[in-house]
Design an enzyme around this catalytic site. Sequence first.
Site, PDB file in Angstrom:
ATOM      1  N   LYS A   1      29.690 -27.316  14.957  1.00  0.00           N
ATOM      2  CA  LYS A   1      29.507 -27.498  16.396  1.00  0.00           C
ATOM      3  C   LYS A   1      30.122 -28.806  16.880  1.00  0.00           C
ATOM      4  O   LYS A   1      29.932 -29.176  18.029  1.00  0.00           O
ATOM      5  CB  LYS A   1      28.013 -27.526  16.724  1.00  0.00           C
ATOM      6  CG  LYS A   1      27.232 -26.328  16.236  1.00  0.00           C
ATOM      7  CD  LYS A   1      25.756 -26.524  16.580  1.00  0.00           C
ATOM      8  CE  LYS A   1      24.868 -25.938  15.519  1.00  0.00           C
ATOM      9  NZ  LYS A   1      23.444 -26.135  15.803  1.00  0.00           N
TER      10      LYS A   1
ATOM     11  N   ARG B   1      10.831 -23.872  17.488  1.00  0.00           N
ATOM     12  CA  ARG B   1      11.631 -23.014  18.354  1.00  0.00           C
ATOM     13  C   ARG B   1      11.191 -21.573  18.139  1.00  0.00           C
ATOM     14  O   ARG B   1      10.379 -21.283  17.276  1.00  0.00           O
ATOM     15  CB  ARG B   1      13.122 -23.176  18.036  1.00  0.00           C
ATOM     16  CG  ARG B   1      13.665 -24.500  18.524  1.00  0.00           C
ATOM     17  CD  ARG B   1      15.149 -24.593  18.350  1.00  0.00           C
ATOM     18  NE  ARG B   1      15.509 -24.843  16.960  1.00  0.00           N
ATOM     19  CZ  ARG B   1      16.759 -25.019  16.545  1.00  0.00           C
ATOM     20  NH1 ARG B   1      17.753 -24.955  17.399  1.00  0.00           N
ATOM     21  NH2 ARG B   1      17.023 -25.232  15.285  1.00  0.00           N
TER      22      ARG B   1
ATOM     23  N   PRO C   1      25.049 -24.598  22.704  1.00  0.00           N
ATOM     24  CA  PRO C   1      26.315 -24.070  22.164  1.00  0.00           C
ATOM     25  C   PRO C   1      26.309 -24.077  20.638  1.00  0.00           C
ATOM     26  O   PRO C   1      25.892 -25.042  20.026  1.00  0.00           O
ATOM     27  CB  PRO C   1      27.366 -25.046  22.692  1.00  0.00           C
ATOM     28  CG  PRO C   1      26.707 -25.827  23.771  1.00  0.00           C
ATOM     29  CD  PRO C   1      25.239 -25.798  23.498  1.00  0.00           C
ATOM     30  N   GLU C   2      26.726 -22.979  20.045  1.00  0.00           N
ATOM     31  CA  GLU C   2      26.887 -22.907  18.596  1.00  0.00           C
ATOM     32  C   GLU C   2      28.381 -22.779  18.302  1.00  0.00           C
ATOM     33  O   GLU C   2      29.203 -22.912  19.193  1.00  0.00           O
ATOM     34  CB  GLU C   2      26.070 -21.738  18.026  1.00  0.00           C
ATOM     35  CG  GLU C   2      24.570 -21.922  18.312  1.00  0.00           C
ATOM     36  CD  GLU C   2      23.694 -20.875  17.624  1.00  0.00           C
ATOM     37  OE1 GLU C   2      24.116 -20.313  16.610  1.00  0.00           O
ATOM     38  OE2 GLU C   2      22.582 -20.627  18.124  1.00  0.00           O
TER      39      GLU C   2
END
Length: 346
Positions: A61, A320, A2-3
Amino acid sequence: MPELPEVETVRAGLARHVLGRTVVGVDVHHPRSVRRQPGGAAELAGRLRGATLTAAVRRGKYLWLTLDDGDQALLAHLGMSGQLLVQGSGRPADGAPAESVLADGAPPDGVLPDAAPPGAALPTMVRPLPATHTHLRVRLRLGDGGELWFVDQRTFGHVMVTATVPTPDGGPGGHGSPAPLLPEPVRHIARDLLDPALDRDALVRRLRTRRTEVKRALLDQTLVSGVGNIYADEALWRARLHGTRPTDRLAPPRVRTLLQAAADVMAEALAVGGTSFDALYVDADGAPGYFARSLAAYGQAGKPCPRCGAPIRREEFMNRSSFSCPRCQRRPAAGLRRHGSDHPLR
Ligand SMILES: [Zn+2]
């Protein structure tokens, strides 16, 4: 993961559904979910029991619910897969039988409360949840029979009750409350791009003097919060910048353009409830986000760039995946790369 838009969607759901409600009991089902609470589950329960939830606040966040004693907050970090789910009062809507509020025909298992007195004001009926959940980690029982669940499949997230401290700049702690207070663990987290109290000119200066790669700077939560891998890639694509460009070589207007792009893409995602790639992420009401359909670069390897048609490339960055257009977002020449790149010369 989640951002900002996803966390804001959760915050707004909590603001609609749990404020003014009092915690009467806490069940911790997995110790890892309370690992940051120094006294563990017993301390979490002791500090929450009897507290009324007064505001749902977010910075970047990070999400917290303030407690009515004025100097504590329940801080939630969703990690990779965390969800906060609200079980309504358990009272049937529109006089329907109680069983109808349980999803999937699950039988009542004692979650449903005793009936409120006739004529009592009922909280908003929230989308019904199953009676339990495989990944339910922490259950807050609320005085009106409702429940707030912290569900987290991968247990990278956590919840804790912590003291609040004054904000370094004296402005509001975050979106959702005017109080100039932050949970202590969040005091080092910078304001986010949708925060009206953010000084954007100062951010442009700080970013340029950080002397790092621009994507690294965007992801640095102590510089600007709320941007994660997805929205960083989308913002860089919109601004036609490769993520390894050195920040100190970017002219201030380009940095401003990039920050505006990041703010825009997050605001657009927020308008449709955030991005969801799988069943792990849902908002506080249990509805998935739909922004994934609108992504130009992130997760689009091999598909045509929506601007020029070149196939989007995937590269490794900070362990990533990064996605960018090879034509619109040129890599900087090797000599311009900053020390600290994961793959400086390829
Ligand atoms: Zn392109």
